[in-house]
Design a protein around this motif. Sequence first.
Motif, PDB file in Angstrom:
ATOM      1  N   VAL A 151       0.860  -1.183   0.000  1.00  0.00           N
ATOM      2  CA  VAL A 151       0.000   0.000   0.000  1.00  0.00           C
ATOM      3  C   VAL A 151       0.897   1.233   0.000  1.00  0.00           C
ATOM      4  O   VAL A 151       1.848   1.318   0.775  1.00  0.00           O
ATOM      5  CB  VAL A 151      -0.932   0.037   1.228  1.00  0.00           C
ATOM      6  CG1 VAL A 151      -1.767   1.307   1.237  1.00  0.00           C
ATOM      7  CG2 VAL A 151      -1.833  -1.184   1.259  1.00  0.00           C
ATOM      8  N   ILE A 152       0.575   2.163  -0.899  1.00  0.00           N
ATOM      9  CA  ILE A 152       1.268   3.450  -0.936  1.00  0.00           C
ATOM     10  C   ILE A 152       0.244   4.524  -0.605  1.00  0.00           C
ATOM     11  O   ILE A 152      -0.807   4.607  -1.241  1.00  0.00           O
ATOM     12  CB  ILE A 152       1.893   3.726  -2.314  1.00  0.00           C
ATOM     13  CG1 ILE A 152       2.946   2.666  -2.646  1.00  0.00           C
ATOM     14  CG2 ILE A 152       2.505   5.132  -2.349  1.00  0.00           C
ATOM     15  CD1 ILE A 152       3.538   2.811  -4.044  1.00  0.00           C
ATOM     16  N   LEU A 153       0.546   5.343   0.403  1.00  0.00           N
ATOM     17  CA  LEU A 153      -0.315   6.457   0.782  1.00  0.00           C
ATOM     18  C   LEU A 153       0.415   7.743   0.423  1.00  0.00           C
ATOM     19  O   LEU A 153       1.617   7.861   0.677  1.00  0.00           O
ATOM     20  CB  LEU A 153      -0.592   6.440   2.285  1.00  0.00           C
ATOM     21  CG  LEU A 153      -1.307   5.211   2.809  1.00  0.00           C
ATOM     22  CD1 LEU A 153      -0.316   4.238   3.398  1.00  0.00           C
ATOM     23  CD2 LEU A 153      -2.316   5.609   3.837  1.00  0.00           C
ATOM     24  N   THR A 154      -0.320   8.697  -0.162  1.00  0.00           N
ATOM     25  CA  THR A 154       0.295   9.967  -0.498  1.00  0.00           C
ATOM     26  C   THR A 154      -0.497  11.111   0.125  1.00  0.00           C
ATOM     27  O   THR A 154      -1.646  10.942   0.511  1.00  0.00           O
ATOM     28  CB  THR A 154       0.353  10.200  -2.025  1.00  0.00           C
ATOM     29  OG1 THR A 154      -0.959  10.464  -2.520  1.00  0.00           O
ATOM     30  CG2 THR A 154       0.965   9.017  -2.751  1.00  0.00           C
ATOM     31  N   GLY A 155       0.161  12.255   0.192  1.00  0.00           N
ATOM     32  CA  GLY A 155      -0.508  13.462   0.638  1.00  0.00           C
ATOM     33  C   GLY A 155       0.323  14.231   1.639  1.00  0.00           C
ATOM     34  O   GLY A 155       1.206  13.686   2.288  1.00  0.00           O
ATOM     35  N   PRO A 156       0.026  15.514   1.770  1.00  0.00           N
ATOM     36  CA  PRO A 156       0.753  16.342   2.727  1.00  0.00           C
ATOM     37  C   PRO A 156       0.295  16.082   4.157  1.00  0.00           C
ATOM     38  O   PRO A 156      -0.808  15.614   4.396  1.00  0.00           O
ATOM     39  CB  PRO A 156       0.399  17.765   2.296  1.00  0.00           C
ATOM     40  CG  PRO A 156      -0.924  17.636   1.641  1.00  0.00           C
ATOM     41  CD  PRO A 156      -0.937  16.286   0.991  1.00  0.00           C
ATOM     42  N   ASN A 157       1.187  16.367   5.079  1.00  0.00           N
ATOM     43  CA  ASN A 157       0.878  16.302   6.509  1.00  0.00           C
ATOM     44  C   ASN A 157       0.243  14.971   6.905  1.00  0.00           C
ATOM     45  O   ASN A 157      -0.834  14.924   7.498  1.00  0.00           O
ATOM     46  CB  ASN A 157      -0.028  17.475   6.907  1.00  0.00           C
ATOM     47  CG  ASN A 157       0.574  18.806   6.504  1.00  0.00           C
ATOM     48  OD1 ASN A 157       1.749  19.050   6.735  1.00  0.00           O
ATOM     49  ND2 ASN A 157      -0.218  19.652   5.884  1.00  0.00           N
ATOM     50  N   MET A 158       0.928  13.893   6.580  1.00  0.00           N
ATOM     51  CA  MET A 158       0.445  12.550   6.909  1.00  0.00           C
ATOM     52  C   MET A 158       0.345  12.415   8.429  1.00  0.00           C
ATOM     53  O   MET A 158       1.257  12.814   9.156  1.00  0.00           O
ATOM     54  CB  MET A 158       1.419  11.506   6.350  1.00  0.00           C
ATOM     55  CG  MET A 158       0.919  10.093   6.381  1.00  0.00           C
ATOM     56  SD  MET A 158      -0.493   9.750   5.305  1.00  0.00           S
ATOM     57  CE  MET A 158       0.162   9.991   3.675  1.00  0.00           C
ATOM     58  N   PRO A 159      -0.771  11.879   8.942  1.00  0.00           N
ATOM     59  CA  PRO A 159      -0.922  11.714  10.394  1.00  0.00           C
ATOM     60  C   PRO A 159       0.210  10.870  10.999  1.00  0.00           C
ATOM     61  O   PRO A 159       0.690   9.902  10.405  1.00  0.00           O
ATOM     62  CB  PRO A 159      -2.275  11.000  10.521  1.00  0.00           C
ATOM     63  CG  PRO A 159      -3.030  11.411   9.302  1.00  0.00           C
ATOM     64  CD  PRO A 159      -1.987  11.491   8.218  1.00  0.00           C
ATOM     65  N   GLU A 160       0.610  11.250  12.179  1.00  0.00           N
ATOM     66  CA  GLU A 160       1.754  10.633  12.857  1.00  0.00           C
ATOM     67  C   GLU A 160       1.582   9.128  13.055  1.00  0.00           C
ATOM     68  O   GLU A 160       2.532   8.365  12.899  1.00  0.00           O
ATOM     69  CB  GLU A 160       2.007  11.331  14.200  1.00  0.00           C
ATOM     70  CG  GLU A 160       3.261  10.849  14.909  1.00  0.00           C
ATOM     71  CD  GLU A 160       4.547  11.084  14.133  1.00  0.00           C
ATOM     72  OE1 GLU A 160       5.461  10.233  14.241  1.00  0.00           O
ATOM     73  OE2 GLU A 160       4.648  12.093  13.412  1.00  0.00           O
ATOM     74  N   GLU A 161       0.394   8.671  13.422  1.00  0.00           N
ATOM     75  CA  GLU A 161       0.199   7.232  13.650  1.00  0.00           C
ATOM     76  C   GLU A 161       0.400   6.425  12.373  1.00  0.00           C
ATOM     77  O   GLU A 161       0.872   5.292  12.419  1.00  0.00           O
ATOM     78  CB  GLU A 161      -1.174   6.963  14.256  1.00  0.00           C
ATOM     79  CG  GLU A 161      -1.245   7.325  15.731  1.00  0.00           C
ATOM     80  CD  GLU A 161      -2.494   6.754  16.379  1.00  0.00           C
ATOM     81  OE1 GLU A 161      -2.657   5.520  16.349  1.00  0.00           O
ATOM     82  OE2 GLU A 161      -3.281   7.552  16.893  1.00  0.00           O
ATOM     83  N   ILE A 162       0.036   6.988  11.244  1.00  0.00           N
ATOM     84  CA  ILE A 162       0.275   6.298   9.971  1.00  0.00           C
ATOM     85  C   ILE A 162       1.775   6.269   9.681  1.00  0.00           C
ATOM     86  O   ILE A 162       2.310   5.252   9.235  1.00  0.00           O
ATOM     87  CB  ILE A 162      -0.522   6.963   8.829  1.00  0.00           C
ATOM     88  CG1 ILE A 162      -2.018   6.709   9.050  1.00  0.00           C
ATOM     89  CG2 ILE A 162      -0.073   6.424   7.467  1.00  0.00           C
ATOM     90  CD1 ILE A 162      -2.933   7.404   8.079  1.00  0.00           C
ATOM     91  N   LEU A 163       2.468   7.375   9.957  1.00  0.00           N
ATOM     92  CA  LEU A 163       3.925   7.387   9.781  1.00  0.00           C
ATOM     93  C   LEU A 163       4.592   6.332  10.648  1.00  0.00           C
ATOM     94  O   LEU A 163       5.547   5.682  10.222  1.00  0.00           O
ATOM     95  CB  LEU A 163       4.484   8.779  10.095  1.00  0.00           C
ATOM     96  CG  LEU A 163       4.078   9.902   9.144  1.00  0.00           C
ATOM     97  CD1 LEU A 163       4.603  11.246   9.660  1.00  0.00           C
ATOM     98  CD2 LEU A 163       4.561   9.637   7.731  1.00  0.00           C
ATOM     99  N   GLN A 164       4.078   6.143  11.865  1.00  0.00           N
ATOM    100  CA  GLN A 164       4.642   5.132  12.760  1.00  0.00           C
ATOM    101  C   GLN A 164       4.428   3.713  12.218  1.00  0.00           C
ATOM    102  O   GLN A 164       5.235   2.822  12.466  1.00  0.00           O
ATOM    103  CB  GLN A 164       4.036   5.255  14.162  1.00  0.00           C
ATOM    104  CG  GLN A 164       4.392   6.521  14.887  1.00  0.00           C
ATOM    105  CD  GLN A 164       5.886   6.662  15.101  1.00  0.00           C
ATOM    106  OE1 GLN A 164       6.574   5.705  15.434  1.00  0.00           O
ATOM    107  NE2 GLN A 164       6.399   7.861  14.886  1.00  0.00           N
ATOM    108  N   MET A 165       3.357   3.508  11.464  1.00  0.00           N
ATOM    109  CA  MET A 165       3.042   2.192  10.924  1.00  0.00           C
ATOM    110  C   MET A 165       3.806   1.907   9.628  1.00  0.00           C
ATOM    111  O   MET A 165       3.977   0.754   9.242  1.00  0.00           O
ATOM    112  CB  MET A 165       1.533   2.110  10.673  1.00  0.00           C
ATOM    113  CG  MET A 165       1.062   0.793  10.127  1.00  0.00           C
ATOM    114  SD  MET A 165      -0.717   0.813   9.880  1.00  0.00           S
ATOM    115  CE  MET A 165      -1.236  -0.042  11.351  1.00  0.00           C
ATOM    116  N   ALA A 166       4.287   2.946   8.972  1.00  0.00           N
ATOM    117  CA  ALA A 166       4.898   2.809   7.648  1.00  0.00           C
ATOM    118  C   ALA A 166       6.224   2.058   7.701  1.00  0.00           C
ATOM    119  O   ALA A 166       6.998   2.199   8.645  1.00  0.00           O
ATOM    120  CB  ALA A 166       5.108   4.186   7.034  1.00  0.00           C
TER     121      ALA A 166
END
Length: 178
Positions: A151-166
């Motif tokens: 899965v690739i997620l794009t966009g500005p200001n990605m929520p922190e919890e998603i960044l932690q999961m990446a």
Amino acid sequence: MVAQLQTPSLNVLSDLPYTVPGLVQVFTSGQRNFFTDVMAQALRIAGQGKSVLIVQFLKGGIHQGYNQPVQLGQNLDWVRCGFPGCIDGSDIDESEKNLLLDLWRYTQAVVSEGKYELVVLDELSLAINFGLIPETEVLDFLDKRPRHVDVILTGPNMPEEILQMADQITEIRRSHRP
């Protein structure tokens, strides 16, 4: 006219004695951006015979809802919201919000079926930040997706919890050099 290329099926997953886990990749920036590298990666993967879905949550198109995907070659489906314009903020009417939520439910369903090997969720961070798609649903979706799905997620200001999961985070920054 779009040429249809016949790509032999590699059946890589079934030929391996184990399942290769899919990755969660995030492409983000400080401002709204078009992630050319992501689209190039999706086209390359589709050209290798893998099934790819690109979902653009905030961009509409004439008659381009999830029930009428644009098909690029035989392996890449591209869907947008079923309204003619683009979403630039949280102030949208009820019918547009329903179309967006229908697209989100469709995305969850086809991914859970394992129909695609790569799924690009374009501008999903904005849909979350505008309060249109709950972040908790996205986290649950990522956690429960079939393990082989990238899965690739794009966009500005990605929520922190998603960044932690990446598994991988790519941040695009503008250069101020002349």
